[in-house]
Design a protein around this motif. Structure first.
Motif, short mmCIF file in Angstrom:
data_model
loop_
_atom_site.label_atom_id
_atom_site.label_comp_id
_atom_site.label_asym_id
_atom_site.label_seq_id
_atom_site.Cartn_x
_atom_site.Cartn_y
_atom_site.Cartn_z
N SER A 67 41.31 45.32 35.41
CA SER A 67 42.09 44.10 35.61
C SER A 67 41.23 43.05 36.31
N MET A 68 41.68 41.79 36.21
CA MET A 68 40.95 40.71 36.89
C MET A 68 40.97 40.93 38.40
N GLU A 69 42.08 41.40 38.94
CA GLU A 69 42.17 41.64 40.38
C GLU A 69 41.15 42.69 40.82
N GLU A 70 41.05 43.78 40.08
CA GLU A 70 40.09 44.83 40.44
C GLU A 70 38.66 44.32 40.33
N ALA A 71 38.38 43.54 39.29
CA ALA A 71 37.03 43.02 39.11
C ALA A 71 36.66 42.04 40.21
#
Length: 600
Positions: A67-71
């Motif tokens: 996900s963008m949040e994890e990245a």
């Protein structure tokens, strides 16, 4: 329901076209014919290739989609390392690309300085004029004679064509380009000889008493010393070295005498360690003719797009040379909108350096050689999907870039920066609207369009330097290292017993189907039929920096001692050197000769 909006092309190009869109028919685009710098036409990059190129849609960590949040959490963690670098490309020229500078300053990270493109030439302009002011398009339109010098206008600057139609046209270029074929006179010189052409033309102007004495006495009083400097160059030997003769030089002078003349100079003349001196010599020729500060006259190069602006993203932090960056020194490297693994000189060295970076982050639109090496990949939004401001380097007109479509893909540079500010608990980041307004408020209005605050209808009319009260400085011989034209051989005579040089000059111009390493990639080397190779034959090009295999494309427009490999060609930079220009810390892509051998 129809919703018409305008934006501007953010691709790395002189033209910076204004685009008209309709939400209902997007991605169909049209150019704005009413714009002062456009004629309503858009190039194939905008109409075709940008929409066909496959986007990176999902973030990755170590090859796994996340996900963008994890990245972004991984990006924030990577920037806790001791040494970090932001290496930015020029795939998108909107001003908001630089907002990431603000975060790098907060963490004590490093940026880059110098250029892969035009810094050597600009350094030469600054040495002579003190400031790089763009020649307005309306002045080009008033010229009698246009000299296109090392600039493939139909590929890199197509919207210049209406401004030069009907003029006397001279082209100086080692390759017979499309614009050269339309010229009244094409001087097909040897590569790297532009400096000598400018020096000898100035000398001939002085010899026939064709200089503008009145202008020179007021704005360039050292002109007699400059004439003495040009006289140190022996005419016969240098003409032979250039690959021309007195007759051709005389024909060029016919187009310069008592004319309003504009020189359109391209980056091709300065892709060498000595590139700054070439631009200063071309400026010196223009000064000899008194072409600055007058209607329909001047030298047009890549302008300094931020000249006159107060840049809210200018920061105080350390920096390293862009063209020779030692990536392995840093723990974390953010590559934003670029592809150093393929676009930087000396690919062997660059890939080795990038492979040693613990946290290599790629933040961009498309898959490329660098994204494939990166530990963290962050997809970006393209310029149709965000707000921005475009400052062109080919003219003075500024465009507000409006968001045209919503997209779930990627993250903007502003939101990327805001996430990191929040993650680190930093303060001081203003709203995106604040920064956009900050740029636009500084513009003035000309011809019904927003215009750079540095716009002057007739640049250098009062003089040179930032305040307009300085003299023009000719290229001279100095004892220190500030400027050293002794790098140029004076060529007293040509050796008759000199062994034949079997190596070829490498030329690396732009392609009409790409933007550097974006969009359509090539695999060919262009060779003259006299070299003895066959169309479609596989050959290996080698230099002291590396080697790569290419497919032969025969082209009679290329000089027999040249190999043309456009800069969108896979592998070209295995051949190019990791060196910096004498001035400007620019890449020197064409400071190399190559050998060719068949692949059996």
């Amino acid at each position: 329901m129809s919703e018409v909006k305008t934006t501007a092309c953010a691709l790395d190009c002189y033209d910076a076209c204004r685009i008209v869109t309709d939400k209902e028919t997007f991605p169909k685009l049209s150019g704005d014919a009413s714009h002062p710098a456009g004629n309503g036409a858009l190039c194939a990059l905008l109409n075709k290739y940008i929409h066909e190129e496959e986007r990176i849609q999902t973030p990755r960590i170590n090859g796994k989609e996340v996900s963008m949040e994890e990245a972004m959490q991984a990006v924030a963690e990577a920037f806790k390392a001791e040494r970090s670098l932001l290496w930015r490309g020029s795939g998108n020229l909107g001003v908001m690309q630089e907002v990431t500078n603000l975060f790098m300053e907060k963490i004590g990270g490093s940026l880059t300085h110098g250029s892969l493109c035009d810094a050597s030439g600009e350094a030469g302009i600054l040495l002579g004029r003190g400031v790089n002011r763009t020649l307005p398009l309306e002045q080009i339109a008033k010229a009698d004679t246009i000299v296109v010098w090392g600039r493939n206008v139909t590929v890199t600057n197509a919207h210049m064509m209406p401004f030069i139609e009907g003029k006397k046209l001279v082209v100086i270029d080692p390759v017979k380009t499309a614009i050269a074929k339309k010229a009244d006179l094409h001087m097909q010189i040897e590569p790297r000889m532009d400096y000598y052409v400018a020096i000898l033309l100035a000398r001939f102007v002085f010899m026939e008493d064709g200089q503008d004495d009145e202008w020179l006495e007021e704005f360039a009083p050292e002109f007699e010393e400059y004439y003495d400097y040009t006289r140190e160059h022996r005419i016969k030997a240098i003409l032979e070295h250039i690959g021309t003769d007195l007759g051709e030089m005389g024909r060029i002078l016919e187009y310069l005498r008592d004319q309003k003349v504009v020189f359109l100079v391209g980056a091709g003349v300065q892709k060498y360690s000595t590139g700054s001196y070439t631009l200063q010599a071309i400026d010196g020729l223009a000064a000899t003719l008194g072409l600055f500060g007058k209607e329909g006259c001047g030298v047009h190069y890549l302008g300094s797009s931020k000249l006159g602006f107060d840049n809210p993203f200018r920061v105080k932090t350390t920096s390293v040379p862009k063209a020779t960056t030692k990536f392995s020194y840093f723990d974390t490297v953010l590559v934003q909108g670029g592809n150093p693994a393929e676009s930087m000189p000396d690919t062997n060295r660059v890939k080795k350096e990038l492979a040693e970076v613990k946290n290599l982050i790629y933040f961009g639109l498309y898959e490329n050689e660098t994204s494939k090496m990166a530990r963290i990949v962050i997809p970006a939004k393209n310029f149709f999907e965000k707000e921005d401001v475009r400052l062109p380097y080919g003219h003075h007109y500024v465009e507000k870039m409006n968001k045209i479509v919503e997209s779930e893909i990627g993250i903007s540079e502003y939101d990327f920066t805001k996430y990191l500010f929040d993650a680190f608990g930093f303060e001081g980041l203003e709203s995106e609207a604040y920064y956009l307004d900050y740029w636009l408020k500084q513009c003035k209005e000309e011809n019904g369009a927003l215009c750079s605050p540095a716009y002057e209808p007739t640049p250098y009319e009062e003089g040179f330097g930032e305040e307009g009260d300085e003299e023009f400085i000719f290229i001279e011989e100095y004892e220190d290292d500030f400027i050293n034209p002794k790098r140029f051989t004076k060529y007293r005579k040509q050796s008759k017993n000199k062994p034949k040089d079997e190596t070829l000059w490498l030329l690396s111009p732009k392609s009409a189907k790409s933007l550097n390493t974006q969009f359509v990639r090539d695999h060919r080397v262009q060779l003259h039929p006299e070299t003895g190779y066959e169309e479609g034959e596989r050959v290996k090009l080698s230099s002291e920096y590396g080697a790569y295999a290419f497919t032969v494309h025969l082209n009679e427009n290329v000089k027999p001692n040249c190999a043309v490999v456009t800069n969108n060609t896979i592998g070209v930079n295995y051949l190019t050197p990791s060196i910096l220009s004498d001035e400007g810390e620019n890449a020197c892509y064409q400071e190399v000769k190559v050998t060719v051998e068949r692949i059996s």
